[in-house]
Scaffold this active site. Structure first.
Site, PDB file in Angstrom:
ATOM      1  N   ARG A   1       0.838  -1.198   0.000  1.00 55.09           N
ATOM      2  CA  ARG A   1       0.000   0.000   0.000  1.00 55.09           C
ATOM      3  C   ARG A   1       0.878   1.255   0.000  1.00 55.09           C
ATOM      4  NH1 ARG A   1      -1.875   1.204   4.120  1.00 55.09           N
ATOM      5  NH2 ARG A   1      -0.815  -0.272   5.480  1.00 55.09           N
TER       6      ARG A   1
ATOM      7  N   ARG B   1       2.846 -12.186  -0.958  1.00 55.18           N
ATOM      8  CA  ARG B   1       1.498 -12.456  -0.454  1.00 55.18           C
ATOM      9  C   ARG B   1       0.814 -13.573  -1.225  1.00 55.18           C
ATOM     10  NH1 ARG B   1      -1.023  -9.381   3.910  1.00 55.18           N
ATOM     11  NH2 ARG B   1       0.350  -7.628   4.276  1.00 55.18           N
TER      12      ARG B   1
ATOM     13  N   LYS C   1      -8.492  -2.956   1.151  1.00 57.64           N
ATOM     14  CA  LYS C   1      -8.364  -1.967   2.219  1.00 57.64           C
ATOM     15  C   LYS C   1      -9.222  -0.734   1.956  1.00 57.64           C
ATOM     16  CE  LYS C   1      -5.702  -4.223   5.002  1.00 57.64           C
ATOM     17  NZ  LYS C   1      -6.315  -4.847   6.195  1.00 57.64           N
TER      18      LYS C   1
ATOM     19  N   SER D   1       0.581  -6.027  10.447  1.00 61.38           N
ATOM     20  CA  SER D   1       1.134  -6.973   9.486  1.00 61.38           C
ATOM     21  C   SER D   1       2.419  -7.602  10.025  1.00 61.38           C
ATOM     22  CB  SER D   1       1.430  -6.237   8.179  1.00 61.38           C
ATOM     23  OG  SER D   1       1.953  -7.109   7.219  1.00 61.38           O
TER      24      SER D   1
ATOM     25  N   ASP E   1      -8.638 -11.163   9.007  1.00 60.69           N
ATOM     26  CA  ASP E   1      -8.140  -9.787   8.946  1.00 60.69           C
ATOM     27  C   ASP E   1      -9.129  -8.695   9.326  1.00 60.69           C
ATOM     28  OD1 ASP E   1      -5.861  -8.137   8.330  1.00 60.69           O
ATOM     29  OD2 ASP E   1      -6.870  -7.504   6.504  1.00 60.69           O
TER      30      ASP E   1
ATOM     31  N   HIS F   1      -9.520  -4.459  12.953  1.00 64.88           N
ATOM     32  CA  HIS F   1      -8.439  -5.038  12.132  1.00 64.88           C
ATOM     33  C   HIS F   1      -7.907  -6.230  12.923  1.00 64.88           C
ATOM     34  CE1 HIS F   1      -4.245  -4.627  10.141  1.00 64.88           C
ATOM     35  NE2 HIS F   1      -5.035  -5.347   9.381  1.00 64.88           N
TER      36      HIS F   1
ATOM     37  N   LYS G   1      -1.403 -12.601  12.920  1.00 61.85           N
ATOM     38  CA  LYS G   1      -2.872 -12.692  12.931  1.00 61.85           C
ATOM     39  C   LYS G   1      -3.380 -13.905  12.162  1.00 61.85           C
ATOM     40  CE  LYS G   1      -4.574  -8.947  11.170  1.00 61.85           C
ATOM     41  NZ  LYS G   1      -3.320  -8.442  10.623  1.00 61.85           N
ATOM     42  N   THR G   2      -2.893 -14.040  10.936  1.00 61.97           N
ATOM     43  CA  THR G   2      -3.367 -15.138  10.084  1.00 61.97           C
ATOM     44  C   THR G   2      -2.887 -16.479  10.614  1.00 61.97           C
ATOM     45  OG1 THR G   2      -3.376 -13.677   8.168  1.00 61.97           O
ATOM     46  CG2 THR G   2      -3.385 -16.039   7.727  1.00 61.97           C
TER      47      THR G   2
END
Length: 531
Positions: free
Chosen positions: A59, A322, A200, A238, A257, A220, A242-243
């Site tokens: 981003r 990714r 996003k 990031s 997410d 988030h 989390k994942t």
């Protein structure tokens, strides 16, 4: 290329896109094949589609704007994160983009966000590239054929990576841009092929819509649910896990997410897929993600050999490699993607200073303080010019996507935590035994064990000691974790060096929080470091 026969005759004239060749709601397989046929993607050995997003592999926060008008002027937290954009200039730029897409082949997808019917947001995505449209198929929720018959889009995403803005004329900072217009209900993206801008953009829109109009907290975070029906929520920036940590074989995945927490005390996924980092990915460490990389998934900016085998350790294009895949590529999922009865919240941080405990229990004041702070650390190599760890703070663990003032989200979270009676834990997935370059990354098996003990309620029955600098309550014992790992000071060979580094990090926390002090009550202020 059939797509959806009932709507193949849709028109884009109302969007200003004229005489385009419209490919409507093509299947994932069709988009995969079109991408390869056009020579803008290749198939990996796993069957996944591999593409390169071009100039931008992440981003571009400084090129994200929100149109400032009657809808937003007095509600948005304007500043370096939410940068205002003139409404008239938006219209002129939008007209340029739609003229650019006219006469071209475009890929259109009708989809929606929010798994809870009461919060559903219908979205039409218009893409210049087929793989961008495949990303939208993966990441947004997919209507049934019957739902498509009467589909009426509320928001529109117009995505033209090949269109370059003229900053001097168009009002952008450079040739790329991602602009939200809450009155026209459009997310306009140009000059960048990075797919994350699509997801996003809608996440940012929901972060305004849900609290302002629906009194619902957007988060988030990832989330999963146990066999006892209790939901766990994992906040984190990031690279903090989390994942990885929400993909638990003993629990059903709600999402990885973006979620909403309703007044009915349910948690729902915004999305229909996952967008995971694949740097250093292996089947041993993260089997669920590894096995999700098959036909239907999109790999971004990875390096492959001639046989299509991916080298997940190769970061020569970017550290931000990714994969996006539909959530049904994960076996153990909650259907629909809604959980009830949230009982544990985990704030994940990758502390590269090796200071914070691997797990600690937070008071309500500490929970609010750490939520508003949103701390993690950047390590050497993740960005140009970073040669040693740097503290990184992102309010609410997602400042770049939060249009309102961070304290608005913090107040909503505090109220919901108290109402639901949740336990809140700070989990350091970063370094132990010293800072980055000296110590080692916390073993994933230890982090999983600590989270399991917290989820099962067994950490409620152990003794805790207070961290002398941060005031955090650290368990003295945890099943399947060596006791000496639980107190970070004891893992350093030089305890004086630890104290110095801990004080240095505490000072960074205090300095960052100064911008929020006037909005914080006494309980929250007491939740910070003790020094």
């Amino acid at each position: 290329m059939a797509g959806n026969d009932t709507k193949n005759m849709i028109s884009l004239e109302q969007y200003g896109i004229r005489n385009a060749k419209i490919q409507y709601n093509l299947s994932s397989d069709e988009l995969h094949d079109v991408t390869i046929a056009k020579g803008i993607g290749v198939e990996a050995a796993s069957g996944a589609l591999a593409i390169n997003t071009g100039e931008f592999t992440g981003r571009s926060p400084k090129d994200r704007f929100i149109v400032k008008d009657a809808t937003t002027a007095d509600k948005i937290w304007w500043g370096d994160i939410n940068i205002p954009f003139d409404s008239d200039k938006f219209q002129k730029l939008y007209d340029k983009v739609t003229a650019y897409l006219s006469e071209k082949e475009v890929f259109v997808r009708d989809s929606y966000a929010c798994a809870d019917e009461n919060y559903k947001l219908n979205i039409r995505v218009i893409n210049e590239y087929p793989w961008s449209n495949m990303f939208a198929h993966n990441m947004f929720l997919r209507p049934t054929e019957e739902e498509l018959e009467s589909f009426s889009p509320e928001w529109t995403v117009v995505n033209a990576p090949g269109f370059m803005a003229n900053p001097a004329v168009d009002g952008t900072r450079q040739h790329n841009f991602a602009i939200l217009d809450f009155t026209r209900k459009i997310a306009l993206i140009g000059g960048t092929g990075y797919t994350g801008e699509i997801k996003k953009g809608i996440f940012s829109a929901l972060n305004f819509i849900l609290p302002v109009y629906k009194n619902t907290l957007p988060m988030h975070c990832s989330a999963n649910v146990g066999k006892n029906g209790e939901t766990a929520i994992f906040f984190g920036l990031s690279g903090t896990g989390k994942t990885t940590l929400s993909a638990d074989p003993e629990r059903k995945l709600i999402g990885d997410d973006e979620h909403g927490w309703t007044n009915e005390n349910t948690v729902f996924n915004f999305e229909g897929g996952c967008y995971a980092k694949v740097i250093d990915l292996s089947a041993e460490k993260e089997p669920d993600i590894f096995n999700a990389i098959k036909r239907g998934a999109i790999l971004e900016n990875v390096i492959m050999d001639a046989a299509g085998k991916v080298d997940f350790e190769d970061t020569s294009i970017t550290q931000n490699t990714r994969v996006s895949y539909p959530i049904y590529h994960i076996n153990n999922i909650q259907e629909p993607s809604i959980g009830k009865n949230p009982k544990n919240i985990f704030f994940l941080t990758a502390d590269a200073f090796g200071v914070l405990p691997p797990i600690s229990k937070l008071t309500p004041g500490q929970a609010a303080y750490h939520f508003i702070s949103g701390y993690t650390a950047k390590v050497a190599g993740t960005e140009a010019g970073i040669n040693e760890p740097l503290p990184s703070f992102s309010a609410c663990f997602g400042a770049p996507f939060m249009p309102l003032h961070p304290t608005k989200y913090a107040e909503m979270l505090s109220a919901k935590m108290q109402e639901a009676g949740v336990n809140v834990w700070l989990v350091n997935t970063g370094w132990t035994g010293g800072p980055y370059g000296v110590g080692n990354r916390m073993k994933l098996k230890y982090t999983r064990a600590m989270i399991t003990e917290a989820l099962e309620g067994r950490l409620d029955n152990v003794d805790f000691v207070q961290h002398p600098i941060f005031g955090l309550s650290m368990p003295t014992t945890c099943e399947n974790v060596p006791d000496e790992v639980l107190n970070p000071r004891g893992t350093w060979s030089d305890t004086e060096a630890y104290d110095a580094k801990a004080n240095e990090l505490a000072t960074s926390f205090k300095k960052n929080f100064a911008q929020f002090e006037e909005y914080a009550n006494e309980e929250i202020l007491k939740g910070g470091p003790l020094v």
